[in-house]
Design a protein around this motif. Structure first.
Motif, PDB file in Angstrom:
ATOM      1  N   SER A  10       0.634  -0.915   0.219  1.00 21.15           N
ATOM      2  CA  SER A  10      -0.154  -0.139   0.017  1.00 21.15           C
ATOM      3  C   SER A  10       0.744   1.767   0.098  1.00 21.15           C
ATOM      4  O   SER A  10       1.938   1.296   0.147  1.00 21.15           O
ATOM      5  CB  SER A  10      -0.596   0.033   1.215  1.00 21.15           C
ATOM      6  OG  SER A  10      -0.409  -0.033   2.085  1.00 21.15           O
ATOM      7  N   SER A  11       0.383   2.274  -0.241  1.00 21.16           N
ATOM      8  CA  SER A  11       1.064   3.491  -0.564  1.00 21.16           C
ATOM      9  C   SER A  11       1.673   4.720   1.068  1.00 21.16           C
ATOM     10  O   SER A  11       0.790   3.934   1.472  1.00 21.16           O
ATOM     11  CB  SER A  11       0.645   4.879  -1.180  1.00 21.16           C
ATOM     12  OG  SER A  11      -0.092   3.863  -2.832  1.00 21.16           O
ATOM     13  N   ALA A  12       2.235   5.089   0.718  1.00 18.31           N
ATOM     14  CA  ALA A  12       2.546   5.834   2.333  1.00 18.31           C
ATOM     15  C   ALA A  12       1.850   7.068   2.265  1.00 18.31           C
ATOM     16  O   ALA A  12       1.891   7.252   1.290  1.00 18.31           O
ATOM     17  CB  ALA A  12       3.972   5.572   2.555  1.00 18.31           C
ATOM     18  N   THR A  13       1.982   7.097   3.401  1.00 22.58           N
ATOM     19  CA  THR A  13       0.535   9.061   3.330  1.00 22.58           C
ATOM     20  C   THR A  13       1.538  10.130   3.050  1.00 22.58           C
ATOM     21  O   THR A  13       2.682   9.921   4.084  1.00 22.58           O
ATOM     22  CB  THR A  13       0.299   8.790   4.811  1.00 22.58           C
ATOM     23  OG1 THR A  13      -0.808   8.047   5.207  1.00 22.58           O
ATOM     24  CG2 THR A  13      -0.560  10.095   5.225  1.00 22.58           C
ATOM     25  N   THR A  14       1.508  10.914   2.600  1.00 19.90           N
ATOM     26  CA  THR A  14       2.656  11.944   2.451  1.00 19.90           C
ATOM     27  C   THR A  14       2.308  13.254   2.765  1.00 19.90           C
ATOM     28  O   THR A  14       1.413  13.416   2.935  1.00 19.90           O
ATOM     29  CB  THR A  14       3.451  12.068   0.927  1.00 19.90           C
ATOM     30  OG1 THR A  14       1.642  11.846   0.123  1.00 19.90           O
ATOM     31  CG2 THR A  14       3.936  10.544   0.317  1.00 19.90           C
ATOM     32  N   LEU A  16       6.261  12.296   3.922  1.00 18.89           N
ATOM     33  CA  LEU A  16       6.910  11.355   5.209  1.00 18.89           C
ATOM     34  C   LEU A  16       7.485  12.016   5.742  1.00 18.89           C
ATOM     35  O   LEU A  16       7.681  13.947   5.871  1.00 18.89           O
ATOM     36  CB  LEU A  16       8.038  10.976   4.500  1.00 18.89           C
ATOM     37  CG  LEU A  16       7.860  10.050   2.820  1.00 18.89           C
ATOM     38  CD1 LEU A  16       8.962   9.126   2.443  1.00 18.89           C
ATOM     39  CD2 LEU A  16       6.649   9.038   3.890  1.00 18.89           C
ATOM     40  N   GLU A  20      10.096   7.606   9.055  1.00 25.95           N
ATOM     41  CA  GLU A  20      10.367   6.872   8.827  1.00 25.95           C
ATOM     42  C   GLU A  20      11.031   5.182   8.348  1.00 25.95           C
ATOM     43  O   GLU A  20      12.616   6.605   8.431  1.00 25.95           O
ATOM     44  CB  GLU A  20       9.513   6.149   7.614  1.00 25.95           C
ATOM     45  CG  GLU A  20       8.000   7.479   7.376  1.00 25.95           C
ATOM     46  CD  GLU A  20       8.261   9.103   7.114  1.00 25.95           C
ATOM     47  OE1 GLU A  20       6.773   9.613   7.849  1.00 25.95           O
ATOM     48  OE2 GLU A  20       9.041   9.441   7.446  1.00 25.95           O
TER      49      GLU A  20
END
Length: 166
Positions: A10-14, A16, A20
């Motif tokens: 799944s895509s990361a929340t940006t 950043l 992380e």
């Protein structure tokens, strides 16, 4: 996670946060590293000075953005009294990082507010200052001195300096 392809994650929340942790391969071993260490981006402020090499006038303000070795910094040195400086060439001092001498001289442009005279600033060697030069188009550049200002008691320098740091 080891059995998933990157395309299946799944895509990361940006954006950043930099805290992380991601895996990297270093010297044949998989290790963890913080995103902030990979990005190597810094922002901040610095105190600008104008100096003749011996005496300095402080009180200028500045900001900077560093991405890797590239530094972009702004300077605002407004209505300062330079009349006590010698007639030597002037420098913008207090740059936030030392120049990377391996890239040679790094050029930058600064503009004096007074008379709107274009000024070239050269950050050389491993210095934390930029020598200032001015001249008309097609002419040789001359060192900026306190006499370069219409009124050295109310001198202003403003602009952007771009260089590579160590």
């Amino acid at each position: 996670m080891a059995d998933l392809k990157i395309s299946q994650l799944s895509s990361a929340t940006t954006p950043l946060a930099g805290t992380e942790v991601v895996p990297i391969v270093q010297s044949g071993s998989t290790k963890k590293v913080a995103v902030s260490d990979i990005m190597n981006t810094q922002t901040g402020t610095w105190t600008a000075t104008v100096t003749d090499g011996t005496t300095s006038v402080s009180g200028g303000t500045g900001w900077y953005i560093r991405v890797g070795k590239l530094v972009v910094c702004g300077i605002s040195f407004y209505d300062k009294d330079l009349s006590g400086l010698s007639s030597s060439g002037l420098k913008v001092g207090g740059l936030p990082f030392a120049n990377n001498g391996t890239y040679g001289n790094s050029s930058a442009i600064v503009c004096t507010l007074l008379l709107n005279t274009p000024v070239a600033a050269i950050v050389g060697g491993s210095n934390t200052y930029a020598d200032m030069y001015s001249g008309s188009s097609g002419a040789n550049l001359n060192a900026v001195t306190k006499a370069s200002f219409a009124d050295a008691a109310h001198a202003s320098v403003q602009g952007t300096i771009i260089y590579y740091c160590a």
